[in-house]
Each structure stands twice: as structure tokens, then as C-alpha cells.
Scaffold this active site. Structure first.
Site, PDB file in Angstrom:
ATOM      1  N   GLY A   1       0.819  -1.193   0.000  1.00  0.00           N
ATOM      2  CA  GLY A   1       0.000   0.000   0.000  1.00  0.00           C
ATOM      3  C   GLY A   1       0.860   1.253   0.000  1.00  0.00           C
ATOM      4  O   GLY A   1       2.049   1.212   0.328  1.00  0.00           O
ATOM      5  N   GLY A   2       0.268   2.379  -0.381  1.00  0.00           N
ATOM      6  CA  GLY A   2       0.979   3.644  -0.348  1.00  0.00           C
ATOM      7  C   GLY A   2       1.393   4.124  -1.720  1.00  0.00           C
ATOM      8  O   GLY A   2       0.970   3.595  -2.756  1.00  0.00           O
TER       9      GLY A   2
ATOM     10  N   THR B   1       8.067   6.067  -2.485  1.00  0.00           N
ATOM     11  CA  THR B   1       8.995   6.302  -1.390  1.00  0.00           C
ATOM     12  C   THR B   1      10.413   6.038  -1.879  1.00  0.00           C
ATOM     13  O   THR B   1      10.626   5.443  -2.938  1.00  0.00           O
ATOM     14  CB  THR B   1       8.659   5.431  -0.160  1.00  0.00           C
ATOM     15  OG1 THR B   1       9.371   5.935   0.980  1.00  0.00           O
ATOM     16  CG2 THR B   1       9.044   3.984  -0.384  1.00  0.00           C
TER      17      THR B   1
ATOM     18  N   ALA C   1       8.440   5.948   7.166  1.00  0.00           N
ATOM     19  CA  ALA C   1       7.347   5.596   6.250  1.00  0.00           C
ATOM     20  C   ALA C   1       6.872   4.179   6.547  1.00  0.00           C
ATOM     21  O   ALA C   1       7.640   3.343   7.042  1.00  0.00           O
ATOM     22  CB  ALA C   1       7.821   5.699   4.800  1.00  0.00           C
TER      23      ALA C   1
ATOM     24  N   GLY D   1       4.427   0.974   4.793  1.00  0.00           N
ATOM     25  CA  GLY D   1       3.668   0.407   3.686  1.00  0.00           C
ATOM     26  C   GLY D   1       3.573  -1.094   3.876  1.00  0.00           C
ATOM     27  O   GLY D   1       4.585  -1.748   4.126  1.00  0.00           O
TER      28      GLY D   1
ATOM     29  N   GLY E   1       6.658  -3.297   5.307  1.00  0.00           N
ATOM     30  CA  GLY E   1       6.778  -2.858   6.688  1.00  0.00           C
ATOM     31  C   GLY E   1       7.100  -1.388   6.847  1.00  0.00           C
ATOM     32  O   GLY E   1       6.342  -0.531   6.410  1.00  0.00           O
ATOM     33  N   ILE E   2       8.267  -1.067   7.446  1.00  0.00           N
ATOM     34  CA  ILE E   2       8.588   0.300   7.812  1.00  0.00           C
ATOM     35  C   ILE E   2       9.992   0.674   7.326  1.00  0.00           C
ATOM     36  O   ILE E   2      10.818  -0.193   7.056  1.00  0.00           O
ATOM     37  CB  ILE E   2       8.497   0.520   9.337  1.00  0.00           C
ATOM     38  CG1 ILE E   2       9.511  -0.350  10.096  1.00  0.00           C
ATOM     39  CG2 ILE E   2       7.092   0.225   9.830  1.00  0.00           C
ATOM     40  CD1 ILE E   2       9.456  -0.184  11.602  1.00  0.00           C
ATOM     41  N   ALA E   3      10.216   1.986   7.214  1.00  0.00           N
ATOM     42  CA  ALA E   3      11.533   2.513   6.846  1.00  0.00           C
ATOM     43  C   ALA E   3      11.807   3.721   7.723  1.00  0.00           C
ATOM     44  O   ALA E   3      11.042   4.691   7.703  1.00  0.00           O
ATOM     45  CB  ALA E   3      11.579   2.888   5.375  1.00  0.00           C
TER      46      ALA E   3
ATOM     47  N   CYS F   1       5.444   9.677  -0.411  1.00  0.00           N
ATOM     48  CA  CYS F   1       4.133   9.184   0.029  1.00  0.00           C
ATOM     49  C   CYS F   1       2.984  10.053  -0.474  1.00  0.00           C
ATOM     50  O   CYS F   1       1.886  10.021   0.094  1.00  0.00           O
ATOM     51  CB  CYS F   1       4.075   9.049   1.550  1.00  0.00           C
ATOM     52  SG  CYS F   1       5.349   7.951   2.207  1.00  0.00           S
TER      53      CYS F   1
END
Length: 232
Positions: free
Chosen positions: A84-85, A88, A163, A165, A176-178, A194
Site C-alpha cells: 500500500g501507499g 517512497t 514511512a 507500507g 513494513g517500515i523505513a 508518500c
């Protein structure tokens, strides 16, 4: 339902495996690794995995990415992503955390899962005295910047530091995450990060905190069980 499927739906018996890659992992390799692990989890032959890594400089396009938000298409490779998103950036100095978790055992609620990912980041940042915050309608984690001029409406300036997603397949999560530790923040200029205009991007080092990747990894590990606990 096959016996393998029944096995996959059982709550994990142990905490997730944690894996740290000490090299830059190409994005296609990471995608293939996640796909293989998720399929193994669904088949009941592997457990949960939290994979920490860095990518070479690149942009990814989520399922909601708009072409107009790719401002510099020839700057770095651009990879479509089924998370999703929107667009990035990933690159050296950014800790990417791919979380392959069994939401059958952790709660079948996507919004709650995203909330927990944000909370995981917020508690991790708190270990370095950084106050990460949520913003309605803006997935991710933000920090207020009183050291910068206020926004046009008079509200404080704020930058995005992490971020999020995700993708879910049969209630197993991936992507996951960043979190920005010390990436080249100028590389974000090639996209509208984003899809959100009017705000900047920051990092722990940009905030004046000489945090190393190993320090962040320890904080991530400590905060994980606080937020997610053990799977039921």
C-alpha cells in the site's frame, strides 16, 4: 483445509526470527525473499521473520502511486511494489524493516496492525528522546520542527522520519517500515514522498542525534515485544 493450512493458522510457538543483512540488498532480491518466506509461512514450514536491511538508492511505487509524483524518473531505479501507499525512497542510511508476521495469531485487523507499526516506530524513537507522532490522514511517523519557520497556516513545521507500507496475504503481513537514520535526504527530492506535499523529510542524524544503525536495531528489538507482545 489441508493439514499444512491448519498448521499455518496455529499461533506461532516462538518469537519471530530476527535477521540483519550487513550488505545493501537489491530490491528484487528482497521482494523474492519476502515472497518465499510468506509462502513458507502459509505452508506451515517457516515461522515469523523480522528482516532488517538497507537498500541501494532506489524509488518504489506503491499501489496508490501517481505518475505526477515521480519528479525525477531517471535519477534512480524505480520499482513497482504491491504494498500500500505511494512513492517512497530507500537507500543507504535508512533502516528498512520487513515484518512477516502471522496476523491470524496477532489479530485480523489491518488498521490495528498499521497502528502497531507506527507505535513500534514511536517507541523506538523515544529511546533516543525523539517524540514521534501520528497525523490524521498521513500514515507514517512525524516529528515537529520548532527550529524551522512555521507552516503557512501558522502551525509548527514538521518532517516525516518514518514511512510505512504493508501488504497482507491470507493474513500474513509483509513489507513494513523505513526509518531514516542517516540517508542522503536530498534523494527524496526526486519524488513527492508518500504523495504528501508541503512537508519535509528528516532523519535521526538530521535532528542532531549521532545514532548508529546498530543502536537503532537494539531499540527496535526492545520495542517490538512492548507493542506486539507474543502471538496468541
Amino acid at each position: 483445509m489441508t493439514s499444512a493450512t491448519r498448521k499455518a493458522l496455529l499461533p506461532p510457538a516462538t518469537a519471530p526470527e530476527w535477521r540483519i543483512s550487513d550488505r545493501l540488498v537489491p530490491y528484487p532480491e528482497a521482494l523474492a525473499g519476502m515472497e518465499a518466506r510468506v509462502e513458507a509461512m502459509l505452508a506451515g514450514t517457516a515461522g515469523e521473520l523480522v528482516w532488517l536491511l538497507e537498500h541501494p538508492p532506489l524509488y518504489t511505487a506503491g499501489t496508490s502511486a501517481r505518475p505526477a509524483d515521480l519528479l525525477w524518473p531517471d535519477r534512480f531505479p524505480v520499482y513497482p511494489s504491491r504494498r500500500g501507499g505511494e512513492y517512497t525512497y530507500h537507500g543507504p542510511g535508512q533502516r528498512v524493516v520487513y515484518a512477516m508476521l502471522d496476523l491470524n495469531a496477532r489479530g485480523r485487523d489491518v488498521r490495528a496492525y498499521v497502528w502497531r507499526l507506527e507505535e513500534w516506530v514511536i517507541r523506538t524513537l523515544a529511546a533516543f528522546a525523539v517524540r514521534g507522532e501520528r497525523r490524521p490522514g498521513r500514515v507514517g511517523v512525524w516529528v515537529v520542527r520548532p527550529d524551522r519557520p512555521p507552516q503557512a497556516d501558522g502551525s509548527p513545521a514538521e518532517d516525516k522520519i518514518a514511512a510505512i507500507g504493508v501488504r497482507i496475504r491470507r493474513w500474513v503481513s509483509f513489507h513494513g517500515i523505513a526509518i531514516n537514520v542517516e540517508p542522503d535526504l536530498g534523494h527524496f527530492a526526486g519524488i513527492v514522498p508518500c504523495g504528501i506535499r508541503g512537508h519535509g523529510v528528516t532523519s535521526l542524524v538530521d535532528l542532531g542525534l549521532p545514532v548508529g544503525m546498530a543502536d537503532l536495531d537494539l531499540a527496535l528489538h526492545d520495542a517490538f515485544e512492548e507493542v506486539f507482545g507474543r502471538a496468541r
